[in-house]
Scaffold this motif. Structure first.
Motif, mmCIF file in Angstrom:
data_model
loop_
_atom_site.group_PDB
_atom_site.id
_atom_site.type_symbol
_atom_site.label_atom_id
_atom_site.label_comp_id
_atom_site.label_asym_id
_atom_site.label_seq_id
_atom_site.Cartn_x
_atom_site.Cartn_y
_atom_site.Cartn_z
ATOM 1 N N ALA A 155 20.541 23.814 7.792
ATOM 2 C CA ALA A 155 20.371 22.446 8.894
ATOM 3 C C ALA A 155 21.305 21.861 8.558
ATOM 4 N N SER A 156 21.909 20.539 9.696
ATOM 5 C CA SER A 156 22.967 19.597 8.663
ATOM 6 C C SER A 156 21.569 18.438 8.153
ATOM 7 N N SER A 157 23.012 17.617 7.674
ATOM 8 C CA SER A 157 22.643 16.803 6.337
ATOM 9 C C SER A 157 22.916 15.511 7.209
ATOM 10 N N TYR A 158 23.454 15.575 8.701
ATOM 11 C CA TYR A 158 24.757 14.316 9.119
ATOM 12 C C TYR A 158 22.796 13.207 9.319
ATOM 13 N N GLY A 159 23.432 12.072 8.499
ATOM 14 C CA GLY A 159 22.208 10.853 9.466
ATOM 15 C C GLY A 159 22.523 9.906 10.743
ATOM 16 N N THR A 160 21.561 9.234 10.748
ATOM 17 C CA THR A 160 21.624 8.322 11.486
ATOM 18 C C THR A 160 22.392 7.261 11.443
ATOM 19 N N ASP A 161 22.897 7.416 9.992
ATOM 20 C CA ASP A 161 24.118 6.468 9.902
ATOM 21 C C ASP A 161 25.435 6.625 10.308
ATOM 22 N N ALA A 162 26.210 8.338 10.849
ATOM 23 C CA ALA A 162 26.534 8.371 10.865
ATOM 24 C C ALA A 162 26.950 8.151 12.559
ATOM 25 N N ASP A 163 28.376 7.763 12.917
ATOM 26 C CA ASP A 163 28.265 7.026 14.313
ATOM 27 C C ASP A 163 28.221 8.826 15.260
ATOM 28 N N LYS A 164 29.172 8.416 16.797
ATOM 29 C CA LYS A 164 28.394 9.272 17.451
ATOM 30 C C LYS A 164 30.376 10.478 17.166
ATOM 31 N N ARG A 165 31.106 9.661 16.792
ATOM 32 C CA ARG A 165 32.285 9.988 17.247
ATOM 33 C C ARG A 165 32.598 10.952 15.683
ATOM 34 N N SER A 166 32.185 10.768 14.169
ATOM 35 C CA SER A 166 32.046 11.520 13.175
ATOM 36 C C SER A 166 31.599 12.522 13.368
ATOM 37 N N SER B 137 20.831 19.610 13.360
ATOM 38 C CA SER B 137 20.634 18.720 12.522
ATOM 39 C C SER B 137 19.237 18.640 11.881
ATOM 40 N N SER B 138 19.161 18.705 11.025
ATOM 41 C CA SER B 138 17.747 18.539 9.944
ATOM 42 C C SER B 138 16.810 16.790 10.248
#
Length: 197
Positions: free
Chosen positions: A2-13, A171-172
């Protein structure tokens, strides 16, 4: 994993990262995962028993739906695929009898002809819609390609919404989402289906 991308990453990233990740998966691995997803959907009641299945027509490194569509049609099932109305920024679905009816349309995607009748909302009752996405979270939120076509369609769609994703596209952490984003009801992966309700 699973990914560790969180809510602080914007959608484009998120779009950029998950598109790259998805394209880096070897074709043989993608084919194996996609075949497993197809088998799982065949036994999953919301898709296996729906009188009509709405499916995107896969392109590039997306979860492959072409074999799924052909299998449904071979078994006499009704299938609808999307057509983009670029001027209105909307998505409509048209019933098809074969993939050979499709031609390149908006955004280079295979679509029904412009004069093919769109399915009405009343025809969509009891159907299941297979939803594409670059990444999904456990609540069924998704990051798509940024056009908003699916969110506008799903906002009034009366049937079951099933996201298709390989495990690496889960995403986790919760994904960023807006008030107009519509979550899916289920996510089908190569390891099974889970409910997001």
């Amino acid at each position: 994993m699973a990914s560790s991308y969180g809510t602080d990453a914007d959608k484009r990233s998120l779009r950029d990262a998950y598109r790259r990740m998805r394209e880096d998966v070897p074709q043989a691995s993608r084919r194996g995962a996609d075949a497993a997803i197809c088998r799982i959907l065949a036994g999953f009641p919301p898709s296996a028993e729906a009188p009509l299945v709405l499916s995107y027509v896969s392109c590039g490194s997306e979860v492959d739906t072409r074999a799924l569509i052909e299998g449904l049609l071979a078994r006499g099932r009704r299938v609808g695929v999307p057509r983009c109305d670029v001027s209105r920024h909307q998505l409509g679905f048209c019933e098809i009898l074969g993939l050979d009816e499709l031609a390149r349309g908006a955004h280079g995607l295979l679509e029904p002809a412009a004069d093919a009748p769109a399915l009405s909302v009343s025809e969509l009752g009891g159907s299941a819609c297979l939803v594409p996405g670059l990444v999904f979270d456990a609540q069924g939120q998704r990051v798509g390609y940024g056009g908003g076509y699916y969110d506008r369609f799903l906002a009034f769609y009366p049937g079951e919404k099933i996201g298709l994703a390989r495990l690496a596209q889960i995403s986790s952490n919760p994904l960023p989402h807006d008030a107009h984003d519509v979550a899916v009801d289920f996510i089908a992966t190569e390891s099974g289906v889970w409910s997001c309700r």
